[in-house]
Design an enzyme around this catalytic site. Sequence first.
Site, PDB file in Angstrom:
ATOM      1  N   LYS A 168       0.885  -1.133   0.152  1.00  0.00           N
ATOM      2  CA  LYS A 168       0.042  -0.120   0.124  1.00  0.00           C
ATOM      3  C   LYS A 168       0.722   1.189  -0.036  1.00  0.00           C
ATOM      4  CE  LYS A 168      -1.866   2.494   3.096  1.00  0.00           C
ATOM      5  NZ  LYS A 168      -1.321   3.887   2.210  1.00  0.00           N
ATOM      6  N   SER A 220       5.920   7.787   9.708  1.00  0.00           N
ATOM      7  CA  SER A 220       6.190   8.599  10.939  1.00  0.00           C
ATOM      8  C   SER A 220       5.944   7.729  12.261  1.00  0.00           C
ATOM      9  CB  SER A 220       4.995   9.709  10.916  1.00  0.00           C
ATOM     10  OG  SER A 220       3.653   9.304  11.062  1.00  0.00           O
ATOM     11  N   ALA A 222       4.205   8.653  14.644  1.00  0.00           N
ATOM     12  CA  ALA A 222       2.793   8.605  15.140  1.00  0.00           C
ATOM     13  C   ALA A 222       1.970   7.645  14.390  1.00  0.00           C
ATOM     14  CB  ALA A 222       2.187  10.091  14.951  1.00  0.00           C
ATOM     15  N   THR A 223       2.199   7.242  13.287  1.00  0.00           N
ATOM     16  CA  THR A 223       1.423   6.228  12.707  1.00  0.00           C
ATOM     17  C   THR A 223       1.956   4.776  13.090  1.00  0.00           C
ATOM     18  OG1 THR A 223       1.081   7.740  10.618  1.00  0.00           O
ATOM     19  CG2 THR A 223       0.793   5.153  10.299  1.00  0.00           C
ATOM     20  N   GLY A 224       3.438   4.692  13.356  1.00  0.00           N
ATOM     21  CA  GLY A 224       3.755   3.509  13.787  1.00  0.00           C
ATOM     22  C   GLY A 224       3.248   3.132  15.157  1.00  0.00           C
ATOM     23  N   GLU A 241       9.973   1.368  10.713  1.00  0.00           N
ATOM     24  CA  GLU A 241      11.168   2.038  10.317  1.00  0.00           C
ATOM     25  C   GLU A 241      10.348   3.740  10.370  1.00  0.00           C
ATOM     26  OE1 GLU A 241      13.777   1.602  10.235  1.00  0.00           O
ATOM     27  OE2 GLU A 241      13.891  -0.523   9.477  1.00  0.00           O
ATOM     28  N   CYS A 275      14.255  10.371   5.965  1.00  0.00           N
ATOM     29  CA  CYS A 275      13.913  10.005   7.250  1.00  0.00           C
ATOM     30  C   CYS A 275      15.596   9.880   7.969  1.00  0.00           C
ATOM     31  CB  CYS A 275      13.702   8.498   7.504  1.00  0.00           C
ATOM     32  SG  CYS A 275      14.725   7.428   6.670  1.00  0.00           S
ATOM     33  N   GLU A 371      11.163  16.948  14.049  1.00  0.00           N
ATOM     34  CA  GLU A 371      11.729  16.596  12.782  1.00  0.00           C
ATOM     35  C   GLU A 371      11.028  17.522  11.700  1.00  0.00           C
ATOM     36  OE1 GLU A 371       9.858  12.757  11.277  1.00  0.00           O
ATOM     37  OE2 GLU A 371      11.755  12.272  10.094  1.00  0.00           O
TER      38      GLU A 371
END
Length: 467
Positions: A168, A220, A222-224, A241, A275, A371
């Site tokens: 995706k 990111s 936050a999504t991780g 990652e 990153c 970041e």
Amino acid sequence: MTDYRLLIDGRMVEGDDSMEVVNPATEEVLARAPRASAAQLDQAVAAAKVAFPAWAERPITERRALILQIADRLEADAEAFARLLTQEQGKPLAESTAEVAYTCAFIRHLASYDLPVKVIEDNDARLVQQYRRPLGVVGAIIPWNFPLLIVAFKLPLALLAGNTVVVKPSPTTPLTTLRLGTILADLLPAGVVNVITDQNDLGALLTAHPDVAKISFTGSTATGQKIMASAASTIKRLTLELGGNDAAIVLPGADPEKVAPGLFAGAFMNAGQVCLAIKRAYVHDSIYEEVCDRLATLAREAVVGDGLQQGTTIGPLQNRMQFDKVKGFLDQARRDGRVVAGGEVVEGRGYFIQPTIVADVNDGDQIVDEEQFGPILPVIRFDDVESALASANGLDLGLGGSVWGSDRDLNRHVAERMESGTVWINKHLEFGPNIPFGGVKQSGLGVEFAEEGLAEFTQIRIVNEAR
Ligand code: NAD
């Protein structure tokens, strides 16, 4: 306009809906892409589940041969892929060309690994062997900064280990992945790889899906965090990652003329949307002004523009949301620091921001602690190496870091105490498929690449036989 389609169960199919993909250099609609529905996501996972047993049982040599053909086909179409990558992502054509070449190189190297059976004991009492078996269906979730290369971080190892995959891409950069889907549809058995696209709504369904065994995610922090939470109910395997805020420490005695180009390249590649980019430079007081001046000169010399135009060295921010976020950082930089180069949005169409060097900022300022993921480099003054090291290690992130100096012992002494997954000395941003890559602290979980990365797409099965 090219007709882009999803890849589900070996067929290129229309999305149940569609969406616009915008060229960030022009803000014009570049293409309409399919947008998969939740039902299509389920179809993709179901197809991958059905394809799994036969793919897993195929000899690894056969899987490898097919994976290598992906690289051959991509290479044969490299020019078109590079152009499309620049149009959807924004990066200069030379960087896109390099990304396509790296993608081929990663696929080829990662396909070369093996999964030998390890004999743990072989004696009169017993034979104990360790096998590495595939996991099942892998969900590969990709961000928008390296839409093609990051697919190649995941796909070859997942497939080589015998897993099947649902890929995706990010909603703002789906086109190169969909184009890759046409190659995959030609080469691989139905269902082995499926490509679906969304508007940031299907990732959560994929990570919670009961038939997905593992999520390999780049994006990111936050999504991780959300992915970890939603994977809990099914104990999914995870490789994450995540974000970075890499520090570069420039030690006393470093030669400003030598280090400035390396710092600049490490911070501004892909308009800073990397990153592993340098996002904080700690520079010793004795050379601080000279390093700032040299960085400012390089920033002024950079050519900001449409990545398709010859000579462009810095493209636009990839999407409107990131553009607005980085503009906020610019305001903050002007307020809290001394802007020695750049500091402005480029007027006109496109998400362009001048490469910006901000001096006289400190830990605690938003531009240092967060970041930026854009073409801004804060430069922080220090006079004590220990305090610079404490600053570098002071955040919850730890993807990469670098030490710059002319005293080898001091360089190594500092490097060994930097808390990050990778530490470079007198360089930044170098990585390769044979070098394990991962973050410490909230920059990630697990590693990608190399044999260690392959192991993460497997589970251990012990066969313990009585003699
Ligand atoms: P993002 O986290 O917003 O999105 C990444 C992907 O996750 C997209 O495909 C998105 O659709 C999907 N997603 C969104 N919500 C989801 C959810 N709830 N569950 C599952 N998937 C979901 O990240 P981004 O803005 O595309 O990328 C920028 C970030 O990625 C930066 O923080 C950067 O440092 C990080 N990044 C890390 C690496 C690395 O290797 N460590 C590499 C590139 C980028």
